[in-house]
Design an enzyme around this catalytic site. Structure first.
Site, PDB file in Angstrom:
ATOM      1  N   GLN A   1       0.836  -1.191   0.000  1.00 13.33           N
ATOM      2  CA  GLN A   1       0.000   0.000   0.000  1.00 13.33           C
ATOM      3  C   GLN A   1       0.873   1.244   0.000  1.00 13.33           C
ATOM      4  O   GLN A   1       1.986   1.235   0.525  1.00 13.33           O
ATOM      5  CB  GLN A   1      -0.913   0.012   1.219  1.00 13.33           C
ATOM      6  CG  GLN A   1      -1.958  -1.065   1.202  1.00 13.33           C
ATOM      7  CD  GLN A   1      -2.868  -0.981   2.409  1.00 13.33           C
ATOM      8  OE1 GLN A   1      -2.660  -0.167   3.301  1.00 13.33           O
ATOM      9  NE2 GLN A   1      -3.874  -1.830   2.435  1.00 13.33           N
ATOM     10  N   HIS A   2       0.329   2.333  -0.530  1.00 12.93           N
ATOM     11  CA  HIS A   2       1.111   3.554  -0.710  1.00 12.93           C
ATOM     12  C   HIS A   2       1.665   4.090   0.606  1.00 12.93           C
ATOM     13  O   HIS A   2       2.863   4.348   0.728  1.00 12.93           O
ATOM     14  CB  HIS A   2       0.245   4.615  -1.384  1.00 12.93           C
ATOM     15  CG  HIS A   2       0.927   5.929  -1.536  1.00 12.93           C
ATOM     16  ND1 HIS A   2       1.999   6.103  -2.386  1.00 12.93           N
ATOM     17  CD2 HIS A   2       0.729   7.118  -0.941  1.00 12.93           C
ATOM     18  CE1 HIS A   2       2.416   7.346  -2.303  1.00 12.93           C
ATOM     19  NE2 HIS A   2       1.658   7.989  -1.442  1.00 12.93           N
ATOM     20  N   LEU A   3       0.812   4.249   1.618  1.00 14.36           N
ATOM     21  CA  LEU A   3       1.275   4.853   2.865  1.00 14.36           C
ATOM     22  C   LEU A   3       2.106   3.891   3.703  1.00 14.36           C
ATOM     23  O   LEU A   3       2.854   4.320   4.575  1.00 14.36           O
ATOM     24  CB  LEU A   3       0.084   5.365   3.671  1.00 14.36           C
ATOM     25  CG  LEU A   3      -0.657   6.535   3.025  1.00 14.36           C
ATOM     26  CD1 LEU A   3      -1.837   6.947   3.874  1.00 14.36           C
ATOM     27  CD2 LEU A   3       0.271   7.716   2.810  1.00 14.36           C
TER      28      LEU A   3
END
Length: 188
Positions: free
Chosen positions: A168-170
């Site tokens: 995931q990005h974060l």
């Protein structure tokens, strides 16, 4: 922090005696590339250390994003409009509307308006590594054609695209895959 100052006033904090055998303590706080907010260590020291040297460090990482919490900078806690205040007290809200944020021009049916800002954007001129997550569902899908925004910039240095499956990005900064890819880049 004010509670610590009440419980442990600065004049009562015990200090270590300096000698030739005392090694200096150097703290280097960093905020993940955020140049806008001073790290809390820059104005509050820990009460159990007698610091001989202090070096606040801000590393600017363009495009990484802001790492601060909105509570520190925005009294409205990132809410675009506070219904408890009268309109004359929220001039910033109307300024944001005129700039297109936070709706990105969708209220004017002009979502592509930012394309003009990227026209003629030069390539960075250095070797680039782009790490990105793949394989997870997202609420929106962006499909860019070969002419985004008008034509891809060309440079002599290579551009490496490194997909990270299932990341995931974060959570990318905490991923073991990300650290392995960074180690491979730095150590060769």
């Amino acid at each position: 922090f004010w509670l610590l100052n009440v419980l442990f006033p600065p004049h009562t904090t015990p200090k270590a005696e300096l000698s030739n055998h005392t090694r200096p303590v150097i703290l280097v706080p960093g905020c993940l590339g955020n140049p806008d907010v001073v790290n809390w260590m820059c104005y509050r020291f820990t009460i159990w250390l007698d610091l001989n040297m202090f070096l606040p460090l801000g590393v600017d990482v363009p495009g990484f994003g802001k790492t601060y919490s909105v509570e520190y900078l925005d009294n409205s806690k990132a809410a675009p409009y506070d219904w408890r205040l009268e309109p004359s007290q929220q001039e910033e809200y109307y300024l944001k509307i005129s700039l297109g944020a936070p709706w990105g021009g969708s209220d004017l049916h002009f979502e592509e308006g930012w394309y003009d800002l990227l026209a003629g954007l030069p390539a960075p001129g250095v070797e680039v590594y782009c790490l990105y997550g793949v394989g997870l569902p997202t609420p929106r899908x962006y499909i860019f054609d070969x002419g985004f925004p008008y034509x891809d910039p060309v440079q002599q240095q290579p551009v490496h695209l490194l997909p990270l499956p299932g990341t995931q990005h974060l959570n990318m900064v905490f991923s073991x895959q990300t650290l392995e890819x960074i180690n491979a880049i730095l150590l060769g």
